[in-house]
Design a protein around this motif. Sequence first.
Motif, mmCIF file in Angstrom:
data_model
loop_
_atom_site.group_PDB
_atom_site.id
_atom_site.type_symbol
_atom_site.label_atom_id
_atom_site.label_comp_id
_atom_site.label_asym_id
_atom_site.label_seq_id
_atom_site.Cartn_x
_atom_site.Cartn_y
_atom_site.Cartn_z
ATOM 1 N N ALA A 175 13.600 40.448 28.215
ATOM 2 C CA ALA A 175 12.197 40.422 27.776
ATOM 3 C C ALA A 175 11.333 39.701 28.808
ATOM 4 O O ALA A 175 10.221 40.157 29.123
ATOM 5 C CB ALA A 175 12.080 39.741 26.412
ATOM 6 N N ARG A 176 11.829 38.600 29.330
ATOM 7 C CA ARG A 176 11.054 37.862 30.335
ATOM 8 C C ARG A 176 10.865 38.708 31.598
ATOM 9 O O ARG A 176 9.776 38.731 32.180
ATOM 10 C CB ARG A 176 11.761 36.545 30.668
ATOM 11 C CG ARG A 176 10.966 35.648 31.583
ATOM 12 C CD ARG A 176 11.641 34.299 31.723
ATOM 13 N NE ARG A 176 10.880 33.427 32.603
ATOM 14 C CZ ARG A 176 11.296 32.232 32.975
ATOM 15 N NH1 ARG A 176 12.436 31.762 32.535
ATOM 16 N NH2 ARG A 176 10.559 31.507 33.792
ATOM 17 N N MET A 177 11.928 39.403 32.009
ATOM 18 C CA MET A 177 11.812 40.298 33.167
ATOM 19 C C MET A 177 10.791 41.398 32.872
ATOM 20 O O MET A 177 9.954 41.725 33.708
ATOM 21 C CB MET A 177 13.175 40.907 33.499
ATOM 22 C CG MET A 177 14.181 39.908 34.042
ATOM 23 S SD MET A 177 15.838 40.622 34.243
ATOM 24 C CE MET A 177 15.572 41.656 35.697
ATOM 25 N N ALA A 232 19.880 41.049 35.501
ATOM 26 C CA ALA A 232 19.542 40.314 34.278
ATOM 27 C C ALA A 232 20.544 39.191 34.026
ATOM 28 O O ALA A 232 20.155 38.073 33.643
ATOM 29 C CB ALA A 232 19.477 41.262 33.088
ATOM 30 N N MET A 233 21.821 39.442 34.258
ATOM 31 C CA MET A 233 22.839 38.404 34.059
ATOM 32 C C MET A 233 22.653 37.241 35.037
ATOM 33 O O MET A 233 22.778 36.077 34.655
ATOM 34 C CB MET A 233 24.250 38.986 34.202
ATOM 35 C CG MET A 233 24.703 39.787 32.997
ATOM 36 S SD MET A 233 24.706 38.822 31.456
ATOM 37 C CE MET A 233 25.930 37.585 31.810
ATOM 38 N N LEU A 234 22.351 37.571 36.298
ATOM 39 C CA LEU A 234 22.098 36.517 37.283
ATOM 40 C C LEU A 234 20.946 35.623 36.838
ATOM 41 O O LEU A 234 21.032 34.391 36.894
ATOM 42 C CB LEU A 234 21.772 37.125 38.652
ATOM 43 C CG LEU A 234 22.928 37.539 39.537
ATOM 44 C CD1 LEU A 234 22.411 38.353 40.726
ATOM 45 C CD2 LEU A 234 23.686 36.314 40.021
ATOM 46 N N ARG A 284 11.082 44.293 26.557
ATOM 47 C CA ARG A 284 12.456 44.732 26.839
ATOM 48 C C ARG A 284 12.469 46.180 27.314
ATOM 49 O O ARG A 284 13.225 46.534 28.214
ATOM 50 C CB ARG A 284 13.344 44.551 25.602
ATOM 51 C CG ARG A 284 13.622 43.077 25.345
ATOM 52 C CD ARG A 284 14.737 42.821 24.386
ATOM 53 N NE ARG A 284 15.957 43.410 24.920
ATOM 54 C CZ ARG A 284 16.877 44.000 24.169
ATOM 55 N NH1 ARG A 284 16.727 44.090 22.880
ATOM 56 N NH2 ARG A 284 17.958 44.487 24.701
ATOM 57 N N GLN A 285 11.618 47.025 26.733
ATOM 58 C CA GLN A 285 11.567 48.424 27.163
ATOM 59 C C GLN A 285 11.095 48.526 28.613
ATOM 60 O O GLN A 285 11.588 49.355 29.368
ATOM 61 C CB GLN A 285 10.650 49.244 26.250
ATOM 62 C CG GLN A 285 10.720 50.738 26.528
ATOM 63 C CD GLN A 285 12.114 51.290 26.354
ATOM 64 O OE1 GLN A 285 12.768 51.071 25.341
ATOM 65 N NE2 GLN A 285 12.595 52.019 27.343
ATOM 66 N N ALA A 286 10.167 47.669 29.006
ATOM 67 C CA ALA A 286 9.712 47.660 30.399
ATOM 68 C C ALA A 286 10.875 47.321 31.329
ATOM 69 O O ALA A 286 11.011 47.903 32.409
ATOM 70 C CB ALA A 286 8.569 46.667 30.583
ATOM 71 N N TYR A 287 11.725 46.396 30.909
ATOM 72 C CA TYR A 287 12.926 46.076 31.700
ATOM 73 C C TYR A 287 13.810 47.316 31.804
ATOM 74 O O TYR A 287 14.243 47.687 32.893
ATOM 75 C CB TYR A 287 13.699 44.905 31.076
ATOM 76 C CG TYR A 287 15.144 44.877 31.515
ATOM 77 C CD1 TYR A 287 15.482 44.374 32.768
ATOM 78 C CD2 TYR A 287 16.146 45.398 30.711
ATOM 79 C CE1 TYR A 287 16.806 44.388 33.192
ATOM 80 C CE2 TYR A 287 17.461 45.416 31.128
ATOM 81 C CZ TYR A 287 17.795 44.917 32.370
ATOM 82 O OH TYR A 287 19.098 44.941 32.791
ATOM 83 N N PHE A 288 14.083 47.976 30.670
ATOM 84 C CA PHE A 288 14.972 49.135 30.677
ATOM 85 C C PHE A 288 14.408 50.290 31.504
ATOM 86 O O PHE A 288 15.157 51.064 32.089
ATOM 87 C CB PHE A 288 15.275 49.609 29.251
ATOM 88 C CG PHE A 288 16.204 48.685 28.517
ATOM 89 C CD1 PHE A 288 17.487 48.448 28.966
ATOM 90 C CD2 PHE A 288 15.776 48.031 27.374
ATOM 91 C CE1 PHE A 288 18.343 47.586 28.303
ATOM 92 C CE2 PHE A 288 16.616 47.164 26.699
ATOM 93 C CZ PHE A 288 17.903 46.943 27.161
ATOM 94 N N ASP A 289 13.086 50.403 31.573
ATOM 95 C CA ASP A 289 12.442 51.460 32.349
ATOM 96 C C ASP A 289 12.379 51.130 33.841
ATOM 97 O O ASP A 289 11.987 51.974 34.642
ATOM 98 C CB ASP A 289 11.018 51.715 31.839
ATOM 99 C CG ASP A 289 11.002 52.352 30.462
ATOM 100 O OD1 ASP A 289 12.042 52.892 30.026
ATOM 101 O OD2 ASP A 289 9.944 52.286 29.804
ATOM 102 N N SER A 290 12.759 49.915 34.212
ATOM 103 C CA SER A 290 12.646 49.469 35.605
ATOM 104 C C SER A 290 13.907 49.821 36.389
ATOM 105 O O SER A 290 14.871 50.369 35.856
ATOM 106 C CB SER A 290 12.418 47.960 35.648
ATOM 107 O OG SER A 290 13.638 47.265 35.384
#
Length: 181
Positions: free
Chosen positions: A151-153, A135-137, A122-128
């Motif tokens: 998390a998957r992203m 994410a909603m799409l 999840r942190q990797a997503y937030f740092d991207s």
Amino acid sequence: MLRGDEGADVVDEMLEAAQQVAASENQAYYEGSEFGVATPSVEESRQAYFSSDYSYNDAEALAAAWGADIDDAKIRVGRKLILNGSDFVDEMLQDARQASIDNGIDEVNNASLGDATYHRERQAYFDSDYSYNDAMLLANFWGMNIDETKARMGRKILWGEDDIQILNDYLQQAEAFAAQG
């Protein structure tokens, strides 16, 4: 089942191959001077890492694979860059990512909120550079809740360029799906 000399020959060949791989790895890591190159210092190795295109997430993946801490992984990556070049590091990074897949880290539905891997993803997503709308799409497209989607992203981001391209392809498909109504 192999018996007698035939079995012993196979075992000897396997041991020899394993020893060659280990010797190659040890020479490259510990004894750069055997290749006519002075072994880089810790500071030179650290600087090589920070001057490279490798990310914290790359060092983290390699640290997990090596059973090392992040700083040691950065130093080791830098040393390998100096002695062996980026192709060698890329190969090790690919192996580390594959090991994480083989060890079941890609099972996001089994991750709990208390799981360090889940939080790292999840942190990797937030740092991207991906947005909440992205994410909603994807959450709607994949039929997942938003936290699992992030998390998957993040996992795809951590796994690197090929998986980021796959993520971008999914995002395009999700946008087309949403446009259909």
